[in-house]
Scaffold this active site. Structure first.
Site, PDB file in Angstrom:
ATOM      1  CG  ASP A 223     -10.242   2.748  -0.120  1.00 16.57           C
ATOM      2  OD1 ASP A 223      -9.132   1.066  -0.348  1.00 16.57           O
ATOM      3  OD2 ASP A 223      -9.150   3.777   0.067  1.00 16.57           O
TER       4      ASP A 223
ATOM      5  CG  ASP B 279      -2.225   0.594   0.719  1.00 20.98           C
ATOM      6  OD1 ASP B 279      -2.655   1.419  -0.092  1.00 20.98           O
ATOM      7  OD2 ASP B 279      -3.727   0.349   1.367  1.00 20.98           O
TER       8      ASP B 279
HETATM    9  C1  GLA Z   1      -5.513   1.793   2.300  1.00 25.38           C
HETATM   10  C2  GLA Z   1      -5.974   0.321   1.554  1.00 25.38           C
HETATM   11  C3  GLA Z   1      -7.183  -0.143   2.519  1.00 25.38           C
HETATM   12  C4  GLA Z   1      -6.706  -0.574   3.316  1.00 25.38           C
HETATM   13  C5  GLA Z   1      -6.184   0.503   4.147  1.00 25.38           C
HETATM   14  C6  GLA Z   1      -5.363   0.076   5.712  1.00 25.38           C
HETATM   15  O1  GLA Z   1      -6.834   3.035   2.602  1.00 25.38           O
HETATM   16  O2  GLA Z   1      -6.443   1.285   0.549  1.00 25.38           O
HETATM   17  O3  GLA Z   1      -7.739  -1.380   1.444  1.00 25.38           O
HETATM   18  O4  GLA Z   1      -5.714  -1.693   3.241  1.00 25.38           O
HETATM   19  O5  GLA Z   1      -5.594   0.804   3.546  1.00 25.38           O
HETATM   20  O6  GLA Z   1      -5.303   1.345   6.697  1.00 25.38           O
END
Ligand code: GLA
Length: 704
Positions: free
Chosen positions: A522, A452
């Site tokens: 997301d 990420d």
């Molecule tokens: C980001 C990602 C999510 C999740 C969060 C975890 O927002 O896009 O899918 O993994 O971080 O903190």
């Protein structure tokens, strides 16, 4: 594939259906002479043409230069801007020689006075009607050269024509949405200055000639940039009728100290042309990604159905609860169980722990070994979330190495999501990250990494570097991500890497050379997703597009959608489940089991087949996407009804990509239809109510 007419000083790169021609101008520069449909004879391709002598700035000759240095009287976007040690900021690049090897044509150019050389590389990728272009800048002297702008190259679309520009714009939770605009008679820039690819604009474009192309017809020029740092694509249309497109790393706040003997290699710019509309652009890019771009180890394997615990458990993870989730996941057919954020350091919220890639002993007293063994015993692979480039100030890593982040000593650093960015220009930071993740992967049976990146850059200082190298961070950061990923992949070829950046903030052809798939957004509301996935599909293939089934009532939109609708939407890519399985009733689990079973039967078509967009979610009551298997013997169609109004009939759904003379059977329908009939007349849809969906399978049958 690459032809050379030495008398006319013309070079032609030919794909299956398109051609790109270059020539040597009278002023000694390499100029583009043609870009479009493949022509029958070498003699068809034009020689360099002097477009104009600027009426105002006399003496300035305008050619379609492919790599213009900033120098003499030139006013359009230069590909290279340099300052020599004596302060001179003027370049005159002239052709030295060329080389043809396999599918690559290279031109060497040199400043007529200073020891600066440029090699411009064109690689033809014939089967997908694509050209890969990049350049290399070499300091062959003994003093430093400061580079202030380096692009991969420029190209031109045919002059004196109107064009419509189509591109992908977005935001967090609303990535890759389609945008169109008529190409104006001025300069237009698509770019990112955020240190990464960005949610806001994606490095991809299409220019359709005349501005009236559709899915199945029309001449379309397209391009994409393989880079995950600051980038820009510049369109310049002027009243001379010329349309110049230049792409590469962004020059904003950029400078590169090119030392004696060093070279700077630009990212690859991908360019192409089709006559068969937007659908063909996408299918070419999809095949290119699946067969040439994605890391070779996992290119040909089907992506597994995954479960991700993030939306169910957030930071509050522990061994028992994860095992509990894993048991349900396995029972409905999940193949890969991924634990998201919260498992390491003091990570109980987003305020602490980033940087400390050590298993949290309170949450996992048996390390991760127990959990992984359970997951494996249930027949699933295990995957893990990490965010290597980041650090919370409240972490052991930051307390030990406060100087490892980008910062300016006299300024406060802006915290975004309570985190700072590690300086990946530094070799020690790269080494620390490689070692931490390598240890995790060596000590545990991990088969999937979700990498990420949850914030964009600010205060991009590198105070310990020599002043003339401090602005290199924009390029070096992306290079650092690639380097760490490349080394990890070499050491652990079994591991699938997913690129995530707060959803789809880092999706581009650069990251896809190291990462096998991406987290699309997301936003998991299935109705919103139809539009995000539609835009995504213009540039990127479904094999890399991770899509999850989440809550019945979306946290993003408060919209309530059926389990089948949510599954059908997620089944159009790389299926995942992100809901809290502990809340699913036995009936829901059974429905999910059947849908996952169906997905496993069709995923080879979805992931490796040809994609056809039948109905846009932005128009009319229906959205539909069709995938056709490689031999055209089977296909699967996803259809979504938003709502029906006024008792209107639904339009018949005309299919695409089938063999006209073959007979096909639609699942559940007795009558057989020829491919031609399915494409010309279409299928009748029975749909009632709002937010309905269907998956329709079609198979070739032998004539009775
Ligand atoms: C980001 C990602 C999510 C999740 C969060 C975890 O927002 O896009 O899918 O993994 O971080 O903190």
């Amino acid at each position: 594939m690459i032809k050379h007419d030495s008398e006319r000083k013309i070079w032609v790169l030919e794909g299956d259906c398109f051609a790109y021609a270059l020539g040597l101008s009278k002023t000694g520069t390499i100029v583009q002479t043609y870009f479009g449909e493949k022509l029958p004879y070498l003699s068809d391709y034009p020689e360099p043409e002097l477009i104009a002598e600027y009426p105002y700035s006399g003496g300035s000759e305008v050619y379609q230069e492919t790599f213009m240095g900033f120098g003499k009287a030139t006013y359009t976007e230069p590909c290279l801007k340099a300052t020599f040690e004596d302060g001179v900021r003027d370049l005159k690049l002239v052709f030295i020689n060329f080389k043809i090897s396999d599918s690559v044509l290279s031109f060497r150019m040199k400043d007529f006075f200073y020891p600066l050389e440029v090699i411009l590389h064109y690689k033809i990728v014939p089967a997908y009607n694509l050209l890969e272009l990049h350049s290399e800048i070499i300091n062959s002297g003994s003093g430093n050269i400061q580079l202030e702008q380096v692009l991969s190259g420029s190209l031109y679309v045919p002059r004196d024509e109107p064009y419509r520009l189509t591109y992908l714009s977005g935001k967090w939770a609303g990535e890759t949405q389609l945008s169109h605009t008529e190409l104006p008679d001025t300069k237009l820039v698509l770019e990112s200055r955020r240190g990464t690819t960005s949610h806001f604009t994606n490095p991809f474009f299409m220019l359709d000639r005349g501005g009236n192309s559709q899915e199945d017809h029309g001449e379309v020029y397209f391009g994409a940039l393989a880079f995950s740092g600051n980038w820009k694509i510049v369109f310049e249309k002027d009243r001379l009728g010329m349309v110049k497109i230049s792409a590469g790393t962004n020059d904003f706040d950029f400078a590169w100290n090119l030392k004696p003997g060093d070279n700077f290699v630009t990212p690859i710019s991908v360019l192409g042309f089709v006559k068969e509309g937007f659908g063909a652009v996408s299918r070419n890019l999809h095949r290119y990604q699946r067969e040439e771009v994605l890391p070779a180890e996992h290119r040909s394997s089907l992506r597994k159905v995954l479960y991700n615990s993030w939306e169910a458990t957030s930071f509050d993870v522990n061994e028992d609860q994860q095992i509990h989730l894993a048991k349900i996941a396995a029972s409905i057919g999940v193949e890969l169980f991924v634990m998201d954020d919260g498992w390491f350091g003091a990570r109980n919220s987003d305020r602490a722990g980033l940087g400390d890639w050590i298993v949290n002993p309170d949450k996992f007293p048996n390390d991760l070994q127990n959990l992984i063994q359970e997951v494996n015993a249930l027949g699933m692979d295990f995957g893990l979330w990490i965010e290597p480039e980041m650090v919370n100030p409240d972490s052991d890593l930051y307390r030990t190495h406060p100087d490892w982040v980008y910062h300016f000593p006299t300024r406060d650093s802006t915290l975004i999501r309570n985190q700072l960015i590690l300086n990946l220009a530094r070799a020690d930071v790269r080494q620390y990250l490689f070692e931490s993740i390598n240890r995790l992967l060596t000590d545990h049976n991990i088969r999937f990494i979700k990498w990420d990146m949850n914030r964009n850059f600010s205060e991009p200082g590198y105070p310990s570097a020599p002043r003339e190298e401090q602005k290199e961070i924009w390029f070096r950061h992306a290079e650092g991500v690639y380097e760490i990923a490349r080394k990890l992949k070499q050491a652990h070829p079994n591991v699938i890497f997913q690129s995530c950046s707060g959803g789809g903030g880092r999706v581009d052809l650069g990251i896809l050379r190291y990462f096998d798939q991406v987290w699309t957004s997301d936003n998991t509301d299935a109705f919103d997703r139809l539009k995000i996935q539609e835009g995504f599909s213009y540039a990127y293939c479904s094999k890399i597009m991770e899509s999850w089934v989440t809550d019945e009532v979306s946290w993003i939109s408060s919209r309530k959608l059926t389990l089948a609708y949510r599954f059908h939407c997620a089944m159009m890519g790389n299926l995942g489940i992100g809901d809290n399985l502990l809340k699913w009733s036995p009936e829901e689990q059974q429905e999910a089991r059947e849908l996952i079973h169906l997905y496993k039967e069709i995923r080879h078509i979805v992931q490796d087949g040809d994609q056809y967009r039948l109905k846009s979610p932005s128009e009319g009551p229906l959205a539909s996407v069709m995938y056709v298997g490689e031999q055209q013997e089977e296909a699967v169609v996803f259809v979504f009804l938003h709502a029906r109004n006024f008792m209107n009939h639904l339009p018949r759904l005309r299919l695409k990509g089938l063999r006209g003379d073959w007979l096909y059977q639609i699942d559940g329908v007795e009558q057989l239809f020829s491919g031609q009939a399915l494409m010309a007349i279409g299928i009748k849809l029975e749909f009632h109510g709002d937010f309905q969906s269907k998956v329709i399978r079609i198979r070739k049958v032998e004539a009775p």
